[in-house]
Scaffold this motif. Structure first.
Motif, mmCIF file in Angstrom:
data_model
loop_
_atom_site.group_PDB
_atom_site.id
_atom_site.type_symbol
_atom_site.label_atom_id
_atom_site.label_comp_id
_atom_site.label_asym_id
_atom_site.label_seq_id
_atom_site.Cartn_x
_atom_site.Cartn_y
_atom_site.Cartn_z
ATOM 1 N N UNK A 295 0.831 -1.204 0.000
ATOM 2 C CA UNK A 295 0.000 0.000 0.000
ATOM 3 C C UNK A 295 0.866 1.254 0.000
ATOM 4 N N UNK A 296 1.892 1.287 0.849
ATOM 5 C CA UNK A 296 2.756 2.470 0.924
ATOM 6 C C UNK A 296 3.576 2.648 -0.355
ATOM 7 N N UNK A 297 3.986 1.513 -0.954
ATOM 8 C CA UNK A 297 4.728 1.605 -2.215
ATOM 9 C C UNK A 297 3.848 2.258 -3.284
ATOM 10 N N UNK A 298 2.585 1.831 -3.341
ATOM 11 C CA UNK A 298 1.646 2.441 -4.288
ATOM 12 C C UNK A 298 1.474 3.925 -3.983
ATOM 13 N N UNK A 299 1.255 4.240 -2.695
ATOM 14 C CA UNK A 299 0.998 5.624 -2.290
ATOM 15 C C UNK A 299 2.224 6.527 -2.510
ATOM 16 N N UNK A 300 3.414 5.940 -2.443
ATOM 17 C CA UNK A 300 4.621 6.760 -2.592
ATOM 18 C C UNK A 300 4.795 7.228 -4.034
ATOM 19 N N UNK A 301 4.133 6.548 -4.965
ATOM 20 C CA UNK A 301 4.236 6.958 -6.366
ATOM 21 C C UNK A 301 3.030 7.772 -6.823
ATOM 22 N N UNK B 275 4.365 -3.579 -6.715
ATOM 23 C CA UNK B 275 5.179 -4.800 -6.656
ATOM 24 C C UNK B 275 6.481 -4.634 -7.431
ATOM 25 N N UNK B 276 6.343 -4.010 -8.602
ATOM 26 C CA UNK B 276 7.543 -3.801 -9.429
ATOM 27 C C UNK B 276 8.535 -2.884 -8.711
ATOM 28 N N UNK B 277 8.019 -1.846 -8.044
ATOM 29 C CA UNK B 277 8.913 -0.922 -7.345
ATOM 30 C C UNK B 277 9.629 -1.621 -6.191
ATOM 31 N N UNK B 278 8.875 -2.430 -5.437
ATOM 32 C CA UNK B 278 9.499 -3.169 -4.332
ATOM 33 C C UNK B 278 10.577 -4.112 -4.852
ATOM 34 N N UNK B 279 10.284 -4.731 -5.995
ATOM 35 C CA UNK B 279 11.274 -5.634 -6.593
ATOM 36 C C UNK B 279 12.493 -4.871 -7.096
ATOM 37 N N UNK B 280 12.223 -3.700 -7.669
ATOM 38 C CA UNK B 280 13.334 -2.885 -8.187
ATOM 39 C C UNK B 280 14.243 -2.430 -7.054
ATOM 40 N N UNK B 281 13.637 -2.055 -5.930
ATOM 41 C CA UNK B 281 14.443 -1.642 -4.785
ATOM 42 C C UNK B 281 15.263 -2.822 -4.272
ATOM 43 N N UNK B 282 14.596 -3.979 -4.167
ATOM 44 C CA UNK B 282 15.288 -5.155 -3.649
ATOM 45 C C UNK B 282 16.455 -5.549 -4.559
ATOM 46 N N UNK B 283 16.264 -5.332 -5.858
ATOM 47 C CA UNK B 283 17.292 -5.692 -6.831
ATOM 48 C C UNK B 283 18.591 -4.915 -6.591
ATOM 49 N N UNK B 284 18.489 -3.722 -6.008
ATOM 50 C CA UNK B 284 19.706 -2.945 -5.720
ATOM 51 C C UNK B 284 20.040 -3.009 -4.229
ATOM 52 N N UNK B 285 19.445 -3.993 -3.509
ATOM 53 C CA UNK B 285 19.748 -4.141 -2.096
ATOM 54 C C UNK B 285 18.969 -3.181 -1.218
ATOM 55 N N UNK B 286 17.905 -2.599 -1.775
ATOM 56 C CA UNK B 286 17.135 -1.631 -1.007
ATOM 57 C C UNK B 286 15.842 -2.212 -0.471
ATOM 58 N N UNK B 287 15.092 -1.368 0.230
ATOM 59 C CA UNK B 287 13.798 -1.784 0.758
ATOM 60 C C UNK B 287 12.942 -0.555 0.967
ATOM 61 N N UNK B 288 11.682 -0.786 1.336
ATOM 62 C CA UNK B 288 10.794 0.330 1.626
ATOM 63 C C UNK B 288 10.654 0.467 3.137
ATOM 64 N N UNK B 289 11.055 1.641 3.629
ATOM 65 C CA UNK B 289 10.925 1.929 5.058
ATOM 66 C C UNK B 289 9.627 2.701 5.248
#
Lengths: 411, 411
Positions: free
Chosen positions: A41-47, A95-109
């Motif tokens: 939900x937050x990933x969606x809302x952040x965009x 989902x794509x954004x979360x995956x993209x972040x994870x791909x560079x070692x990131x995450x959503x805080x």
């Protein structure tokens, strides 16, 4: 939450990997990793809305992130929220954004995470200024734990077109802060920002780079290696979703996060109209301390700093002075710069007059000295004795003079 | 007295040569040249006690200078006065001192003279600090009229070991002040003082050198020509009688006169322990404005200035800022430094978002721009029209992009 954070290393393991630690506290919320649907939900809302999105943040606080995301998607939201979300509400790349972040070692805080800097960001709501809305979420990369880092943090910002002086001072001050455990928050730009990050890294101290683009991007390109290193040992953070490009207004909007994460904002070189001054204004609006490093008045790159100091910002010259201002009471007090000591220190008024009356070469008797110094007759002899004891007067055949090696007249 | 003074030139004829002017006012005192016996009495008193001589000054105020001198001579004075006059009371060189001053083109300026800076020196009595006693008299040399000069005056002081930067700034600021009719008061020392005097002389502006030795001496020797020039067009002043040698404590004692003659004291480069800081402390005690010029934090010669600013002194970078602080209300306001203007100045929030979303090369349609900018659909087209009007957007075959010559991203 802040208690728990302060017990572990600021550059320790990721929150999601330390649930054992967070479970023991038994706090009502913010102790476990957030649920997947909250992240989505937050990933969606952040965009869906361009920050700062005050109306959206308020709406999410009222109905919760999952419900808020669902309602934004179908357009069933108050008018103000609709205004900032209508254009992008059909775009769902969560989902794509979360995956993209994870791909560079990131995450959503997210605010539901124990690492969210709840206390630092509380100031945003207090301003009542929609331009100073907190972020909906932060995309991060790196082992740094933001809530803990923000407990002792200084934003060090300044001009991209910094002079050698500005780069030097930014690096020195940042190293001094980081060496004493304060996180150096900056914007990863060239010039002062880069020097500040590097200063912190050089002493293996904590540093946070807050970007105006996606966490998967390296901007400026010349800081690719620097951003990689910060992501390895510190923290890279941004409110913009993966792939987001840097834009002029985003740098300005981003500046509120630099100010909001830190106890105080230090400006090292800035022109009279600059992003650093915007960060300083945000810091002031958030009730945080604004500090500036002075420089030559002949340098346009220090004109913005001087303007800030004239408007009330604290002049600081060294990391110790920053720590004294933002640090914990009685712990981080700056020691005064060393003052030169003189052999004449501590002389009383009569001794000073007699010392000054003492001739350098042709020695004189006490009667002459009494008149020259203009002191009572009985006072000159005890003064001469004390001066002799200190090596400031020489007695020769009934007459007095200064010791052979003369000192300069004026302080 | 101050009215009369402001009607004639600060660098005009000597007061004793302009009695016609002073007679018309019909004021009860201070309108004519002082009587010879007053000059003789004050000349004697100026040598009998080492300044600052608070007890003597009070005694002279109570019984008048002629009576005070007579009583001091025969030792018939209160105990406090006796303490500071006993050693030298038998020394009466009044006539010789007046002749020595006249021999170098000087004279004795006394409180009974219309040129005495009564208003400027009134602050001394208000402090109640015996260290801040006014002078018994001033030995002066030059055409400058002190009372009038003190009406618009700034003390510019600083380190003898000034850097090239300090010398440059002192000269520039002093020239700016003198050019706008403010007298530059300084101590004729090497370094900042000399640069300040020279800056004022360079624009043929008023300047006053206050010495810590006799008016017939040139100290430092390397400033012989400078002091001669100041004596020709400005004013050299000292409370020490002719022949008095400079001494360390005299420089410190002298500093209160620099502060007392000026509306404000500006420190240009000073170490953390310096005579300039003493002058600043005196100025503060006298209720005068304290200002300091910042410099590189890497320079020890600016450390004293930074310390002063941290303690509340006003940071100033230019003569205009000094004048704004000390000048007459509404007349000497500094104009803000020029700020760079940008083509994007004045854009509203939506226009800014759309401008930032505009691609530099591959043009996009309004639908794409609406989503990228995150603005309401109906708002993007009026924003684009305004951007095009400003030359910030180009329309090509139904698509929009930035004009060919792109601007940098960040401010």
């Amino acid at each position: 939450m802040s208690e728990r954070a302060s017990e572990s290393s600021a550059l320790g393991e990721r929150a999601s990997e330390s649930s054992a630690l967070s479970e023991r506290a038994g706090e009502p919320r913010c102790t476990a990793a957030p649920a997947p649907e909250v992240l989505l939900a937050r990933a969606y809302l952040s965009r869906v809305a361009e920050p700062p999105a005050a109306a959206l943040v308020r709406f999410v606080e009222q109905v919760g992130p999952v419900e808020a995301a669902a309602r934004v998607r179908r357009g069933a939201v108050p008018e103000q929220v609709a205004g900032v979300t209508a254009a992008r509400r059909a775009v769902d790349r969560a989902e794509a954004d979360l995956a993209a972040a994870e791909a560079v070692g990131g995450r959503l805080l997210v605010p539901e995470d124990p690492d969210w800097p709840t206390w630092a960001f509380a100031a945003f709501a207090l301003t009542g200024d929609p331009e100073l809305a907190p972020p909906v979420a932060l995309w991060t990369r790196g082992p740094g734990r933001l809530a803990q880092l923000c407990e002792r943090a200084v934003a060090v910002v300044g001009a991209r077109a910094a002079t050698g002086y500005g780069v030097h001072v930014a690096g020195e001050v940042a190293a001094g802060l980081a060496d004493r455990g304060h996180a150096v928050i900056s914007g990863a730009a060239i010039g002062v920002d880069g020097a500040a990050h590097r200063g912190a890294l050089a002493v293996e101290g904590p540093t946070v780079a807050v970007l105006a683009c996606g966490v998967d991007r390296a901007y400026p390109a010349s800081h690719t290696a620097l951003l990689r290193r910060i992501g390895e040992v510190g923290l890279v953070a941004t409110e913009y979703p993966p792939g987001a490009v840097p834009a002029r207004h985003r740098f300005l909007v981003r500046n509120r996060l630099l100010a909001g994460m830190a106890e105080g904002t230090l400006v090292v070189e800035a022109g009279v109209r600059s992003g650093a001054q915007r960060t300083a204004a945000d810091a002031r609006a958030l009730g945080r301390l604004v500090m500036a490093v002075p420089g030559p008045v002949t340098s346009g790159m220090s004109a913005g700093c001087h303007e800030l100091i004239r408007a009330g910002a604290l002049l600081v010259a060294r990391a110790e002075e920053v720590l004294e201002a933002v640090g914990r009471l009685g712990i981080d007090l700056a020691t005064a710069p060393a003052r030169p000591l003189r052999p004449t220190d501590g002389l009383d008024a009569v001794q000073t007059l007699v010392y000054d009356a003492l001739p350098a070469r042709a020695a004189r008797d006490t009667r002459w000295l009494t008149i020259e110094a203009g002191v009572p007759a009985g006072a000159v002899r005890p003064a001469l004795v004390e001066l002799e004891r200190r090596g400031l007067a020489e007695y020769r055949d009934g007459r007095w003079q200064r010791p052979s090696r003369r000192r300069p007249l004026e302080g």
